[in-house]
Design an enzyme around this catalytic site. Structure first.
Site, mmCIF file in Angstrom:
data_model
loop_
_atom_site.group_PDB
_atom_site.id
_atom_site.type_symbol
_atom_site.label_atom_id
_atom_site.label_comp_id
_atom_site.label_asym_id
_atom_site.label_seq_id
_atom_site.Cartn_x
_atom_site.Cartn_y
_atom_site.Cartn_z
ATOM 1 N N ARG A 562 0.833 -1.221 0.000
ATOM 2 C CA ARG A 562 0.000 0.000 0.000
ATOM 3 C C ARG A 562 0.858 1.257 0.000
ATOM 4 N NH1 ARG A 562 -3.843 -0.455 4.957
ATOM 5 N NH2 ARG A 562 -1.918 -1.316 5.828
ATOM 6 N N ASN A 580 -6.123 -2.931 2.158
ATOM 7 C CA ASN A 580 -6.058 -4.390 2.272
ATOM 8 C C ASN A 580 -7.454 -4.952 2.477
ATOM 9 O OD1 ASN A 580 -3.281 -4.454 2.060
ATOM 10 N ND2 ASN A 580 -2.930 -4.447 4.272
#
Length: 634
Positions: A562, A580
């Site tokens: 990320r 996520n």
């Protein structure tokens, strides 16, 4: 002299670009290394906060001790680390840390040169894993902004100031002369080159055919999927499946080829000798010539002498002008040309010897029933303005090329070949060509060697267009092809001039049609996607920004995906979010320029160094993301 340059750069920043940050490395020769901290102090003193000049320790520093010795005299604004010279990742990390400790705002760049895909991947992983390294560039020098300013009152200013323009010409994105010579900035003739947004394509990622095709597929409402190869266990960024979300109709793409391209057709197109025979059997004009296997180059030499000069010699399976020799006029030149083929990486494909046809070099992208684009290619050249010398004109031309995503890495080079071309015209690097004089720097019209592209479709004679479609139709199973043709004048009918089809390409390069140097761009990828899907017309024709939902599967959580993805999105100017999921996937919403959104999709197929990406799925959506890019909690 270096101090004079710094003072003039400071004048430029204060007067013209007070917010500019200038990275000064290309102007400084290695022997000035010990003077760099003093030059940085001079720059700070001259500017007094109005802008910034960052003096850079260049890639000639090859050890931690060398970096430490320079920094002992004061901090600098940047450090360039050549991966090939250092050889050790530990040493590069230590040098980056040393620079950041001396100046936390310093820019640290790692370069890998042309060391191949292995060194590129290594450098990428190094940058991702080291916070003290800011960016990676393939080129020997790769600073984000570099402006050269020179003061003087005579033509050929670079000679007077002894600037290293040969090196500087590959990295500058704007060039200015102070004070400006009268008329130096006025266009010589006609409109200037096209300007595009090349952000995202000046590093390791290149603009290629599959990227353009995937962007076109997403813009037409199709879902794209990248799968992991079961044999190599790696995900391909150049191969993808495009599928209609409602009908399930799908088409695959690899490079510029689609599922409509038969294996046999691709094999024929890639073998110049076979393609020549097929085209000739259909009564299509091809240059007189013959194919020779790699063990018959002596036969090729004798046959060429019998055919007569001038000749062209090229590898049968080559591309991008590699080992191609044109206008061969002697037995010595013929022998040397065949030696170049034998020494090239395309040597196993054999050689083609053919008669040289006089005319312009054209690339025509055609299908069996229509022509999509016609590009006229010209060798690398600059046009004189009566004020700047050849080196300065090349610098300015390369600055313009860096605003073109297709040409930003294909810069004009000053080397032995260009010096020879200049000598043939009675010039050298320091000559000041008269205003309007075109100075040639290469003999081969190849974009990868600094050539220019002109989109001329609207003025091409219909008989030439008909000839191109007949050539594609002559190879069954070939849905489209890039034809290389020699044409004396594209506005005249075929019967009024000499025309020859040189070769067919089943996997043509599409970026030149989307981003020509001059002329109107043509979005050929949308048409190729339409044909591959079997549509009679474009199903959805989106304009403006693209918004897509992305799902990334594999080992992608707990590996910094990320954070890495958000950094990439910020660099590309893409907005949205990433998070996520409980399933173990990483999902994201992306919005922005279609090409940069698609580039981010492609980057997701690699991921950060610790990730193991197995599948990437992108779906166009109407959702509206935020005005920035956010990392959301899972």
């Amino acid at each position: 002299m270096a101090g004079t340059i710094v003072r003039e750069l400071a004048r430029f920043v204060q007067a013209i670009r007070p917010a500019a940050r200038i990275y000064l490395e290309g102007l400084l020769r290695p022997q000035l290394r010990d003077e760099l901290p003093a030059l940085q102090r001079l720059a700070n003193q001259e500017l007094e906060g109005a802008g910034e000049i960052s003096v850079v320790l260049g890639s000639e520093a090859e050890s931690l001790e060398a970096v430490g010795q320079v920094l002992a005299d004061g901090p600098l604004g940047g450090l360039s680390l050549d991966l090939r010279r250092w050889g050790t990742l530990t040493g590069i990390r230590a040098a980056a840390s040393l620079m950041k400790n001396a100046n936390p705002e310093a820019m640290v760049v790692v370069t890998a040169g042309q060391g191949g895909d292995v060194t590129s991947r290594m450098a990428h992983r190094l940058v991702e894993a080291t916070l003290d390294i800011d960016r990676f560039h393939l080129d020997a020098v790769g600073w984000p902004r570099l402006v050269a300013a020179v003061s003087g009152d005579a033509p050929g200013l670079s000679t007077r100031q002894s600037l290293d323009l040969e090196r500087l010409s590959g990295v500058v994105d704007r060039y200015c002369v102070l004070p400006e010579a009268d008329g130096a900035n006025e266009p010589v003739a006609g409109d200037g080159p096209n300007s595009y947004d090349s952000r995202g394509f000046d590093g390791a990622w290149e603009l290629d055919s599959p990227l353009l095709l995937e962007a076109a597929a997403l813009r037409q409402g199709l879902t794209t999927t990248h799968f992991s190869d079961m044999r190599t266990k790696r995900l391909s960024s150049r191969t993808f499946l495009a599928e209609h979300p409602e009908t399930g109709i799908a088409a695959g793409f690899s490079g510029a080829e689609s599922t409509l391209t038969s294996v046999a057709a691709a094999a024929v197109a890639n073998r110049k000798g076979i393609a020549r025979q097929i085209l000739a059997s259909e009564g299509l004009p091809v240059a007189d010539g013959c194919y020779f296997s790699p063990d018959r180059l002596q036969d090729a030499y004798r046959w060429g002498l019998e055919l007569g000069f001038p000749l062209v010699v090229k590898p049968a399976g080559g591309s991008k002008g590699a080992a191609v020799s044109t206008n061969i006029r002697s037995s010595t030149e013929l022998s040397e040309a065949l030696d170049r083929v034998a020494a090239s990486r395309y040597a196993p494909s054999g050689a083609v010897v053919e008669r040289f046809v006089k005319g312009g070099d054209y690339r025509i992208l055609a299908t069996p029933d229509s022509v999509l684009s016609v590009i006229r290619r010209e060798p690398a050249a600059v046009v004189g303005d009566g004020h700047r010398n050849v080196s300065e004109l090349i610098l300015a031309a390369n600055a313009a090329r860096q605003l073109n995503p297709n040409l930003c890495k294909l810069l004009i080079q000053l080397d032995e070949t260009s010096d020879w071309a200049l000598t043939e015209q009675g010039l050298d690097r320091h000559s000041v060509p008269a205003r309007g004089r075109r100075v040639w720097l290469r003999s081969v019209a190849n974009l990868s060697q600094g050539g220019d592209s002109y989109e001329v479709f609207d003025s091409v004679h219909q008989s030439i267009l008909d000839l191109a479609t007949r050539a594609v139709a002559a190879v069954p199973g070939l849905p489209h092809a890039g034809l290389d043709m020699i044409i004396e004048d594209h506005q005249l009918p075929v019967t009024a001039q000499q025309v020859a089809i040189i070769e067919l390409n089943s996997n043509p390069m599409l970026p030149m049609h989307h981003f020509p140097s001059f002329g109107h761009p043509r979005s050929v990828s949308a048409e190729l996607v339409r044909r591959a899907m079997g549509w009679s017309q474009v199903d959805i024709d989106r304009v403006g920004d693209l918004t897509a939902h992305l799902a990334v599967s594999g080992h992608v959580q707990g590996v910094g995906f990320r954070r890495w993805f958000a950094r990439a999105a910020g660099a590309l100017g893409v907005t949205g979010w990433v998070r996520n999921e409980d399933s173990g996937d990483v999902t994201a919403l992306l919005s922005g320029d279609p090409l940069r959104v698609t580039l981010l999709v492609r980057m997701a197929t690699a991921g950060p160094s610790k990730a193991d990406v197995m599948q990437v799925v992108a779906r166009p959506t109407e959702s509206s993301p935020t005005s920035s890019f956010e990392v959301l909690d899972g």
